[in-house]
Write a protein that holds these residues in place. Structure first.
Motif, PDB file in Angstrom:
ATOM      1  N   THR A   6      44.681 -41.669  14.654  1.00  0.00           N
ATOM      2  CA  THR A   6      45.571 -41.550  15.555  1.00  0.00           C
ATOM      3  C   THR A   6      45.636 -42.780  16.614  1.00  0.00           C
ATOM      4  O   THR A   6      44.624 -42.950  17.194  1.00  0.00           O
ATOM      5  CB  THR A   6      45.534 -40.240  16.609  1.00  0.00           C
ATOM      6  OG1 THR A   6      45.149 -39.239  15.850  1.00  0.00           O
ATOM      7  CG2 THR A   6      46.741 -39.948  17.237  1.00  0.00           C
ATOM      8  N   GLU A 259      42.759 -39.391  23.592  1.00  0.00           N
ATOM      9  CA  GLU A 259      42.876 -38.015  23.474  1.00  0.00           C
ATOM     10  C   GLU A 259      41.824 -37.455  22.245  1.00  0.00           C
ATOM     11  O   GLU A 259      41.384 -38.349  21.524  1.00  0.00           O
ATOM     12  CB  GLU A 259      44.138 -37.561  23.065  1.00  0.00           C
ATOM     13  CG  GLU A 259      45.153 -37.947  23.932  1.00  0.00           C
ATOM     14  CD  GLU A 259      46.685 -37.685  23.366  1.00  0.00           C
ATOM     15  OE1 GLU A 259      47.284 -36.729  23.817  1.00  0.00           O
ATOM     16  OE2 GLU A 259      47.068 -38.406  22.566  1.00  0.00           O
ATOM     17  N   ALA A 264      45.995 -34.385  20.043  1.00  0.00           N
ATOM     18  CA  ALA A 264      46.546 -35.930  20.457  1.00  0.00           C
ATOM     19  C   ALA A 264      48.196 -35.872  20.675  1.00  0.00           C
ATOM     20  O   ALA A 264      48.888 -36.420  20.138  1.00  0.00           O
ATOM     21  CB  ALA A 264      46.148 -36.810  19.441  1.00  0.00           C
ATOM     22  N   THR A 267      49.745 -39.383  22.032  1.00  0.00           N
ATOM     23  CA  THR A 267      49.915 -40.276  20.634  1.00  0.00           C
ATOM     24  C   THR A 267      50.901 -39.922  19.975  1.00  0.00           C
ATOM     25  O   THR A 267      51.691 -40.587  19.412  1.00  0.00           O
ATOM     26  CB  THR A 267      48.382 -40.391  20.133  1.00  0.00           C
ATOM     27  OG1 THR A 267      47.421 -40.515  21.033  1.00  0.00           O
ATOM     28  CG2 THR A 267      48.649 -41.579  19.258  1.00  0.00           C
ATOM     29  N   GLY A 311      43.410 -41.674  19.494  1.00  0.00           N
ATOM     30  CA  GLY A 311      42.627 -40.282  19.065  1.00  0.00           C
ATOM     31  C   GLY A 311      41.221 -40.508  18.824  1.00  0.00           C
ATOM     32  O   GLY A 311      40.960 -41.625  18.185  1.00  0.00           O
TER      33      GLY A 311
END
Length: 377
Positions: A6, A259, A264, A267, A311
């Motif tokens: 992520t 995150e 997430a 994101t 992430g």
């Protein structure tokens, strides 16, 4: 470490500007035990990350609690109770507010502070209720850790355990205050028709970033990158409002949101260009960040002013907790995620170049909690 699944970046964000946020600093100074939290230099991490300096903003003991949340919770409670009583919050202190609450206002029943939480925010609301001598009712999602539950109970609050994910618990807590003359909802996420209290919480967090600036100024430098854990986004919103409203020429610092991979929401929303809700039914070590929907209040600022978001995996987070512990730093999984996310963000030369990070850059990691807030299991 492996490729983070992520990732989002938009370097042009650092040129965007907004208006300055409000501040609860004067009220915070009236709270028992108020002192700026430490900004700790970690040279070994600077060497690892190939930057000039790495500093950790340590929120593991903020006003006697193991997380930063009391900054936003206390200021929002102050503003909400002042509004309810028709009092001016300017110059308000804890002792004056407690006296105001005790005196009541005729036929108005005594306030009950209500919120939903995945840990630290709820305990902060419960602490404010105890300091003011009022009741608190805290709604929590399924799977919240024992330490978080015991922390809330230890403040004397009434705990309502819901068999639901965090977003649904927020909705249930909001529904529970409808029609009540005593309940005062102090929630740290916004939705249509509920933005005033969340903005007060964001304003309260400004104290943290002002402390960072003051500490860096005393060392003759400023931040080039700040890594901030993100749940629903209230702290991250304060980050953006603070650093994207500072006067002066040139570009601002890189703002990095961090995150769990499994939650997430920021994101994914930035990637999509619109708010996205993600499934948070899977447990994560980063329980305080296990939120499926970014705050609607913060979203326009994130879209315009957040440089990057990343992430992190459970393994990355666990490693960061252990590494910070070895350096003598008290960081729970949420707080340590700032290090894990920075490692991911700076792992590739192309990303470093895109973000403008060099061997002279100053990196600040916002450690939002200590291990007592959310023990590593």
């Amino acid at each position: 470490m492996g490729e983070p699944s992520t990732w989002y970046s938009r370097p042009a964000a650092k040129r965007w500007r907004t208006t300055a946020p409000g501040s609860g600093l004067d009220f915070h100074r009236s709270l028992p035990g108020h002192v700026p939290t430490p900004l700790v230099e970690l040279p070994s991490l600077a060497t690892e990350l190939r930057v000039g300096r790495v500093l950790l903003k340590d929120e593991s003991s903020r006003l006697g609690l193991p997380a930063f949340k009391i900054l936003g919770a206390s200021w929002a409670v102050c503003r909400a109770l002042c509004l309810r009583s028709g009092e001016d919050p300017a110059g308000m202190t804890l002792s004056r507010l407690a006296a105001l609450v005790r005196a009541g206002s005729g036929s108005t029943p005594q306030s009950v502070l209500v919120t939903a939480t995945d840990g630290n925010h709820g305990r902060a609301i419960a602490r404010m209720a105890r300091l003011l001598g009022v009741e608190a009712r805290i709604h929590v999602p399924a799977g919240l850790g024992i330490a978080a539950l015991e922390g809330i109970r230890g403040e004397g609050a009434r705990l309502v355990e819901e068999e639901a994910v965090y977003d649904d618990v927020v909705a249930r807590a909001a529904a529970s205050v409808e029609g009540s003359e005593s309940d005062v909802l102090i929630q740290d996420t916004a939705w249509e028709g509920y933005t005033q209290v969340p903005q007060w919480i964001v304003d309260g967090y400004t104290t943290l970033f002002r402390e960072i600036d003051d500490a860096l100024e005393a060392r003759g430098t400023g931040p080039d990158l700040l890594a901030c854990p993100v749940g629903v986004g209230s702290l991250a919103q304060s980050l953006v409002e603070h650093y994207r409203s500072r006067p002066g020429p040139g570009q601002g610092p890189v703002l990095l949101g961090v995150e769990p991979d499994s939650a997430a929401c920021l994101t994914r929303s930035l990637q999509a260009g619109a708010p996205v809700t993600v499934d948070t039914s899977a447990p994560t070590l980063m329980a305080g960040l296990n939120c499926g929907t970014v705050s609607s209040l913060g979203w326009p600022l994130f879209r315009a002013g957040m440089d990057a978001a990343v992430g992190v995996t459970e393994a990355d987070c666990r490693r960061a907790v252990r590494d910070l512990e070895a350096l003598g730093q008290d960081a729970g999984p949420c707080g340590a995620s700032a290090l894990a996310g920075t490692r991911n963000a700076l792992a590739e030369t192309s990303r470093r170049r895109e973000l403008g990070i060099t061997e002279d850059s100053v990196v600040v990691l916002v450690n939002t909690e200590g291990r007592a807030a959310n023990p590593l299991v």
